[in-house]
Design a protein around this motif. Sequence first.
Motif, PDB file in Angstrom:
ATOM      1  N   TYR A  81       1.685  -1.117  -6.782  1.00 17.94           N
ATOM      2  CA  TYR A  81       2.064  -0.060  -5.851  1.00 17.94           C
ATOM      3  C   TYR A  81       3.162  -0.539  -4.910  1.00 17.94           C
ATOM      4  O   TYR A  81       3.215  -1.715  -4.513  1.00 17.94           O
ATOM      5  CB  TYR A  81       0.856   0.407  -5.034  1.00 17.94           C
TER       6      TYR A  81
ATOM      7  N   TRP B 102       3.707   4.006  -8.153  1.00 20.31           N
ATOM      8  CA  TRP B 102       3.224   2.968  -9.069  1.00 20.31           C
ATOM      9  C   TRP B 102       4.400   2.463  -9.891  1.00 20.31           C
ATOM     10  O   TRP B 102       5.092   3.232 -10.551  1.00 20.31           O
ATOM     11  CB  TRP B 102       2.143   3.513  -9.992  1.00 20.31           C
ATOM     12  N   ILE B 103       4.641   1.167  -9.802  1.00 21.49           N
ATOM     13  CA  ILE B 103       5.743   0.537 -10.547  1.00 21.49           C
ATOM     14  C   ILE B 103       5.124  -0.362 -11.615  1.00 21.49           C
ATOM     15  O   ILE B 103       4.400  -1.309 -11.280  1.00 21.49           O
ATOM     16  CB  ILE B 103       6.647  -0.272  -9.607  1.00 21.49           C
ATOM     17  N   PRO B 104       5.371  -0.061 -12.900  1.00 25.60           N
ATOM     18  CA  PRO B 104       4.794  -0.889 -13.966  1.00 25.60           C
ATOM     19  C   PRO B 104       5.147  -2.369 -13.777  1.00 25.60           C
ATOM     20  O   PRO B 104       6.260  -2.720 -13.384  1.00 25.60           O
ATOM     21  CB  PRO B 104       5.431  -0.313 -15.235  1.00 25.60           C
ATOM     22  N   ASP B 105       4.156  -3.207 -14.069  1.00 24.00           N
ATOM     23  CA  ASP B 105       4.295  -4.668 -13.981  1.00 24.00           C
ATOM     24  C   ASP B 105       4.540  -5.169 -12.562  1.00 24.00           C
ATOM     25  O   ASP B 105       4.826  -6.358 -12.365  1.00 24.00           O
ATOM     26  CB  ASP B 105       5.443  -5.170 -14.878  1.00 24.00           C
TER      27      ASP B 105
ATOM     28  N   ARG C  89      -3.706  -0.808 -11.441  1.00 27.47           N
ATOM     29  CA  ARG C  89      -4.037   0.294 -12.343  1.00 27.47           C
ATOM     30  C   ARG C  89      -3.765  -0.090 -13.774  1.00 27.47           C
ATOM     31  O   ARG C  89      -2.688  -0.657 -14.054  1.00 27.47           O
ATOM     32  CB  ARG C  89      -3.194   1.529 -11.952  1.00 27.47           C
TER      33      ARG C  89
END
Length: 453
Positions: free
Chosen positions: A335, A329-332, A453
């Motif tokens: 996935y 999961w990579i913020p902003d 997410r």
Amino acid sequence: MSHDPWRPEPEEAAVPRATAAPESARTPDGGEAYEELSARIRQLSLDRRRLHRLLDAVVALSADRDTRTVLRHLVQAGTDLVDARYGALGVLGEGGEIIDLITVGVDGAEQLLSASGLPQSHGLLGSLIEEPRPLRIDRIAADPRSVGFPDGHPVMTTLLGVPLTVRDTVYGNLYLADKKDGTPFADADEALLTALASAASVSIENSRLYGRLKRSAEQFQRRLLPVLPDLSPLLVEARYEPASELPHLGGDWYDAFGLPDGAVLVVVGDVTGHDVEAAPLMGQIRNMLRALAFDRCGPPSLIVDRLDRALAAFGDPPAATLVLARIEWIPDAGYALRWTNAGHPPPLLITPDGAVRCLAPEAHGIPVGVEPGLPRPDHEHPLPPDSTLLLFTDGLIERRDRDIDAGLRDLADHAAALAGAPLDALCDALLGRQDGYDDDVALLALRMPRLAR
């Protein structure tokens, strides 16, 4: 012209004189002798043809490993050998009851069995069960043991039945009815059918042992594969399908689990070889990968590099192909997939609109266990919401009569049409594209959550 004693006679003179009837046989007094000789020659020719047909039938039976296929071939071979109109084989249960019936020549046999059920173990059929020895009836209707036929059953006049014995146990009974020339069954027919049933017992026993071995091998293989954990919000499904022909233990495997840093690690691999050693080696490599992944949550290339170096400790390092990936999961951004490929078929990514992308960058590594220390590149690709990631072994796309690239395109086309299907249905449909596989198949499917997410 003088005669050359070393020159062969002309073709006309080379015809064996034995083909002509003896002088004594062509006289009125020798007529009976000539007819008897001709009858013996015809019978010898008939017996020879029957022997060849019997041997051909036995060879055909020996070629099959599936028990029911062997039994169907047996009924067909029996009817062909004696030119019978109808054939049937009743398989017996432990209590002597008929638990299965395989027929040849009976139109609408399935509908008839559905309406009337399997034959009961009484009447003429029951007498053969009670006394397992050849049974020959010239007029079925006149026999006091006859109980008639159910509605819709073809009327039959003559019957020949022989028991089918496997390891001193009566496995079933083979029945033939009504020769096509209208004559009753003869001693030669009984001897021929008895010989066929005797030879078939070996094929039946072999097919039963083959089936038992294949089931045991498959159960052993499945126990080596993991029970996948709940990886919510990701959905995950896995399938394993053994090869159709040989009951070998394969080296195909899959795995998926969460890592301490929150990423999900997935892997699909295939140990080289199909023997008793491949499956245990697969289990060792899978466990080593788990330990290496948990030890340090590094990039996939680093984990596979460590695995490669660890395998070098084996005296004869096993080789294996695999795809190892982290779903992160990579913020902003959502996935993303980060993976390395060690000589394995590339993953497929299916987006909700049915587009399929083959994740096959130009740079990829060689199989593990071949040459440790060579660089292993990592690759990255975004995983859109509601997209599906497929990882699989080559058994899913490889066939003897088809190029593997064509198999990959065919898989992509089927997957595209199933983009919106539930994940379990998608996996079942992809495996159900063909009746059997030349090689073992491991399939791992993951679906991204619909909303970020």
